[in-house]
Design a protein around this motif. Sequence first.
Motif, short mmCIF file in Angstrom:
data_model
loop_
_atom_site.label_atom_id
_atom_site.label_comp_id
_atom_site.label_asym_id
_atom_site.label_seq_id
_atom_site.Cartn_x
_atom_site.Cartn_y
_atom_site.Cartn_z
N GLU A 21 2.46 2.50 3.19
CA GLU A 21 3.48 1.67 3.84
C GLU A 21 4.87 2.00 3.31
O GLU A 21 5.87 1.64 3.93
CB GLU A 21 3.21 0.19 3.57
CG GLU A 21 1.98 -0.36 4.23
CD GLU A 21 1.69 -1.80 3.83
OE1 GLU A 21 1.22 -2.55 4.69
OE2 GLU A 21 1.93 -2.17 2.66
N ASP A 37 0.86 -1.19 0.00
CA ASP A 37 0.00 0.00 0.00
C ASP A 37 0.89 1.24 0.00
O ASP A 37 1.93 1.25 0.67
CB ASP A 37 -0.88 0.02 1.26
CG ASP A 37 -1.86 -1.14 1.26
OD1 ASP A 37 -2.31 -1.54 0.17
OD2 ASP A 37 -2.15 -1.66 2.36
N ARG A 78 3.68 -7.45 0.69
CA ARG A 78 2.87 -8.31 1.58
C ARG A 78 3.27 -9.79 1.48
O ARG A 78 3.41 -10.47 2.50
CB ARG A 78 1.38 -8.16 1.22
CG ARG A 78 0.76 -6.87 1.73
CD ARG A 78 -0.72 -6.82 1.39
NE ARG A 78 -0.93 -6.61 -0.05
CZ ARG A 78 -1.01 -5.43 -0.63
NH1 ARG A 78 -0.93 -4.33 0.10
NH2 ARG A 78 -1.18 -5.32 -1.94
N GLY A 81 -4.84 4.66 -3.82
CA GLY A 81 -4.27 3.69 -4.76
C GLY A 81 -3.05 4.24 -5.49
O GLY A 81 -2.61 5.36 -5.25
N TRP A 82 -2.52 3.38 -6.36
CA TRP A 82 -1.29 3.73 -7.09
C TRP A 82 -1.61 4.55 -8.34
O TRP A 82 -1.46 4.08 -9.46
CB TRP A 82 -0.50 2.47 -7.43
CG TRP A 82 0.24 1.94 -6.24
CD1 TRP A 82 -0.08 0.86 -5.47
CD2 TRP A 82 1.43 2.48 -5.67
NE1 TRP A 82 0.83 0.71 -4.46
CE2 TRP A 82 1.77 1.69 -4.57
CE3 TRP A 82 2.25 3.58 -6.00
CZ2 TRP A 82 2.90 1.94 -3.77
CZ3 TRP A 82 3.36 3.84 -5.21
CH2 TRP A 82 3.67 3.03 -4.12
#
Length: 171
Positions: A29, A26, A96, A39-40
């Motif tokens: 992070e 994310d 992740r 979002g990206w």
Amino acid sequence: MTDVALTPLAETALARLLDAAVTGADPLEVMPPVDDPPGWTPARRDAFLAFHRARSLDPATAVERTWVIDADGEAVGAARLEPRGDAVEAGIWLTRAARGRGIGKQVTALLLAEARASGAATFVASTTAGNHGARSLLAGLGAALTTNGDEVAAALSLGPAGESAAAGREW
Ligand SMILES: CC(C)(COP(=O)(O)OP(=O)(O)OC[C@H]1O[C@@H](n2cnc3c(N)ncnc32)[C@H](O)[C@@H]1OP(=O)(O)O)[C@@H](O)C(=O)NCCC(=O)NCCS
């Protein structure tokens, strides 16, 4: 065991790092907040590249050394060391899928070796009270952890190689 290596950040490695971040982490992070929809987004991808260029790649503005974390040859995160007085501040993030597999522990050992080689007196890091992975990793090093509200500060005195004496420290 996963083969973990640190690749010094450069433009090619930065492109691999952005791909890893977009695919597996994310934004909050891995980079400072950007005022844009979640979002990206293209703006956030540009900001990610600009952030690393300014902090590591541009000699005029660089404040830290950054490495891409390669696990079995694939980018899975970033590690950094930023000199702060006679201490050096470390930071790590992993995608992740790469978390909880011992990679953070291996990266921390590599960062500690780099920190020692740089001549820093103390290895420091900060995290939040709810970040059990980071807290466990830092405590496992023998670092002294100090909690102040939600902030957790860790400090490990860097004696000669092989010595792991921990010492509390303000910074
Ligand atoms: C924090 C982070 C770097 C830890 O790396 P990791 O590879 O997941 O951690 P490891 O698998 O090497 O585990 C190291 C230790 O922490 C423990 N640990 C890992 N994740 C944990 C979790 N979520 N809760 C409790 N303990 C955890 C492991 O059991 C291990 O302890 P041990 O040595 O006693 O066995 C990683 O999870 C991450 O990138 N998180 C998201 C970004 C972030 O929070 N970065 C740090 C900001 S300060």
